[in-house]
Design an enzyme around this catalytic site. Structure first.
Site, mmCIF file in Angstrom:
data_model
loop_
_atom_site.group_PDB
_atom_site.id
_atom_site.type_symbol
_atom_site.label_atom_id
_atom_site.label_comp_id
_atom_site.label_asym_id
_atom_site.label_seq_id
_atom_site.Cartn_x
_atom_site.Cartn_y
_atom_site.Cartn_z
ATOM 1 N N ARG A 29 0.843 -1.204 0.000
ATOM 2 C CA ARG A 29 0.000 0.000 0.000
ATOM 3 C C ARG A 29 0.873 1.246 0.000
ATOM 4 N NH1 ARG A 29 2.533 2.236 3.223
ATOM 5 N NH2 ARG A 29 2.576 2.056 5.488
ATOM 6 N N HIS A 36 0.671 7.863 11.289
ATOM 7 C CA HIS A 36 0.794 7.798 12.752
ATOM 8 C C HIS A 36 -0.494 8.249 13.441
ATOM 9 C CE1 HIS A 36 4.910 6.387 13.094
ATOM 10 N NE2 HIS A 36 5.130 7.081 11.990
ATOM 11 N N ASP A 38 -3.337 5.803 12.929
ATOM 12 C CA ASP A 38 -4.194 4.598 12.999
ATOM 13 C C ASP A 38 -4.225 4.024 14.409
ATOM 14 O OD1 ASP A 38 -1.531 3.628 12.736
ATOM 15 O OD2 ASP A 38 -2.072 2.016 11.343
ATOM 16 N N GLY A 120 11.197 -2.869 2.738
ATOM 17 C CA GLY A 120 11.793 -1.829 3.585
ATOM 18 C C GLY A 120 11.634 -0.423 3.050
ATOM 19 N N GLY A 122 8.727 1.300 3.039
ATOM 20 C CA GLY A 122 7.546 1.954 3.604
ATOM 21 C C GLY A 122 6.298 1.687 2.780
ATOM 22 N N SER A 124 4.724 -1.350 2.913
ATOM 23 C CA SER A 124 4.033 -2.463 3.593
ATOM 24 C C SER A 124 4.255 -3.821 2.947
ATOM 25 C CB SER A 124 2.531 -2.186 3.707
ATOM 26 O OG SER A 124 2.341 -1.145 4.586
ATOM 27 N N SER A 125 5.509 -4.093 2.636
ATOM 28 C CA SER A 125 5.826 -5.431 2.109
ATOM 29 C C SER A 125 5.482 -6.492 3.145
ATOM 30 C CB SER A 125 7.304 -5.506 1.737
ATOM 31 O OG SER A 125 8.114 -5.140 2.837
ATOM 32 N N ASP A 170 -2.096 -0.982 7.475
ATOM 33 C CA ASP A 170 -1.435 -1.698 6.388
ATOM 34 C C ASP A 170 -2.142 -3.011 6.061
ATOM 35 O OD1 ASP A 170 0.256 0.377 6.864
ATOM 36 O OD2 ASP A 170 1.866 -0.830 7.702
ATOM 37 N N TYR A 219 9.393 3.554 16.357
ATOM 38 C CA TYR A 219 7.947 3.470 16.130
ATOM 39 C C TYR A 219 7.220 3.215 17.456
ATOM 40 C CZ TYR A 219 3.490 1.967 14.117
ATOM 41 O OH TYR A 219 2.153 1.858 13.801
HETATM 42 C C1 GLA Z 1 3.477 1.651 9.753
HETATM 43 C C2 GLA Z 1 2.465 0.875 10.590
HETATM 44 C C3 GLA Z 1 1.047 1.427 10.399
HETATM 45 C C4 GLA Z 1 1.006 2.939 10.587
HETATM 46 C C5 GLA Z 1 2.117 3.617 9.780
HETATM 47 C C6 GLA Z 1 2.197 5.095 10.045
HETATM 48 O O1 GLA Z 1 3.245 1.459 8.390
HETATM 49 O O2 GLA Z 1 2.475 -0.488 10.242
HETATM 50 O O3 GLA Z 1 0.158 0.786 11.290
HETATM 51 O O4 GLA Z 1 1.071 3.280 11.949
HETATM 52 O O5 GLA Z 1 3.384 3.047 10.042
HETATM 53 O O6 GLA Z 1 1.037 5.707 9.614
#
Ligand code: GLA
Length: 386
Positions: A29, A36, A38, A120, A122, A124-125, A170, A219
């Site tokens: 995605r 930050h 969700d 890696g 960002g 969402s692999s 994600d 995180y």
């Molecule tokens: C990562 C986390 C998500 C979300 C984002 C930031 O992708 O897996 O749940 O918190 O960071 O929006």
């Protein structure tokens, strides 16, 4: 590159000498806006992209889980059923095999993985892999989960087997993605509405090249700061359903002392509450076709993530600034967890190819592409030729 499902299928048959029982896939995605928030009960606006992780799986006798993967051939893993932290279990394998542990697949298991979601970056692999693996394990165990249960089960895999205390965005996007649409996800329920992407706009994603693992504690630390800010607010000011739901006026600097917030907690809360406002404003702007306003809101979001949430890094800021000066770019921002990874920009369709080629001229080694909003997790055709 070969389609991930076909690759996973070939890898499975070549490595294990038989056909898999099931083949599934799920997309990565890119989040257009709402980062930050969700895990603070806010709403987000990602699209599932046309890059997928595929899992082929089959049961076997014995007590061992075997995992092979196209992208990480050295990460061939074999470990006892019920555990993903044996000495030979690796991270990539743990995402997939964690699904088997969480869903309680009995006996031994073979899995082959292939993915064209950049790792890696960002995008969402890991969530793509987890959701595809949950769907595969569901088929093997004969269990039936609702789509929402699939997403929350995949998130459990991330929490328990990758050690990242992520929110739901994600895995939800990997499950519910819709062709041509962004998902306006209300993360507190969670539930979503779709938002049609305007035909005169394109999304251009550019990798900053900076890598950061969400499993490092930055995180988790942001998440704890938000929880602490919410706890103090609820005790000191009054009840609220979630940090993201408190009024904007209550996160202005003049109010931080009233909530008992430190400067860090105040800045975190100000980002979360203002970002949720921006998500709604952005969704409204693109629905009206007002791309200039939408772009401006993206740039404001980036500044808030940079200055109040401290999750950007100078190379990402420089890339955002450079993109914002390009003709046809309405706005740009970091996307996802931050500390590196990709930048997402909203670009007029007629300028998008020119923007992409300027990016490629300047940074020939970097990933830069125009994702198409794609469908979510699915079972792939069973009799795919190897
Ligand atoms: C990562 C986390 C998500 C979300 C984002 C930031 O992708 O897996 O749940 O918190 O960071 O929006």
């Amino acid at each position: 590159m070969k389609d991930p499902a076909a690759s996973a299928w070939s890898l499975f048959t070549a490595h294990f000498g038989c056909a898999p029982e099931v083949c599934t896939s799920a997309p990565g995605r890119v989040n257009l806006i709402g980062d930050h928030v969700d895990y603070c009960g806010g709403c987000v606006l990602p699209i599932a992209i046309d890059r997928r992780a595929a899992v082929c799986a089959g049961r076997m006798t014995g007590e061992i889980v075997h995992v092979v993967s196209r992208e990480c051939p050295d990460e061939r893993a074999a470990f006892p059923v019920g555990s993903t932290d044996g000495p030979r279990a690796t991270r990539w394998a743990a995402y997939a095999a964690g699904a088997a542990v969480v869903l309680g697949v009995p006996g031994g298991l073979r899995m082959a993985i292939a993915s064209d979601v950049p790792i890696g970056a960002g995008l969402s692999s890991s969530a793509a892999l987890e959701v595809a693996a949950v769907l595969a394990m569901e088929t093997l165990t004969g269990k039936t989960l609702s789509p929402l249960e699939r997403a929350t089960t995949a998130r459990r895999v991330e929490h328990e087997h990758a050690g990242v205390p992520c929110g739901i965005m994600d895995q939800y996007a990997a499950m519910f993605g819709e062709h041509g649409h962004a998902l306006l996800i209300e993360c507190r329920d969670p539930s979503h509405n779709t938002v049609q992407l305007p035909t005169d706009a394109a999304i251009v994603v550019v990798d900053s090249g900076v890598r950061h693992s969400l499993a490092s504690d930055d995180y988790g630390q942001r998440r704890r700061e938000c929880e602490s800010a919410f706890g103090k607010y609820a005790r000191g000011v009054g009840p609220a359903p979630a940090l993201a739901a408190i009024p904007l006026a209550a996160v202005q600097q003049s109010q931080w002392a009233r909530a008992g917030w430190t400067a860090i907690e105040g800045r975190r809360a100000r980002h979360v509450v203002s970002e949720v406002g921006r998500v709604h404003a952005f969704a409204a702007a693109i629905s009206k076709g007002d791309m200039r306003s939408a772009g401006k809101i993206m740039s404001e979001s980036h500044r808030s993530l940079r200055d109040d949430f401290d999750v950007s890094v100078p190379p990402v800021d420089a890339l955002v600034e450079w993109l914002e000066t390009q003709p046809g770019v309405w706005g740009a921002r970091m996307t996802g967890g931050g500390f590196g990874g990709c930048v997402v920009s909203l670009v007029s369709r007629e300028s998008a190819h020119a923007v992409l080629s300027r990016v490629r001229d300047r940074w020939p080694d970097r990933l830069a592409f125009m994702p198409v909003a794609a469908g979510g997790a699915r079972v792939e055709p069973y009799d795919r030729p190897a």
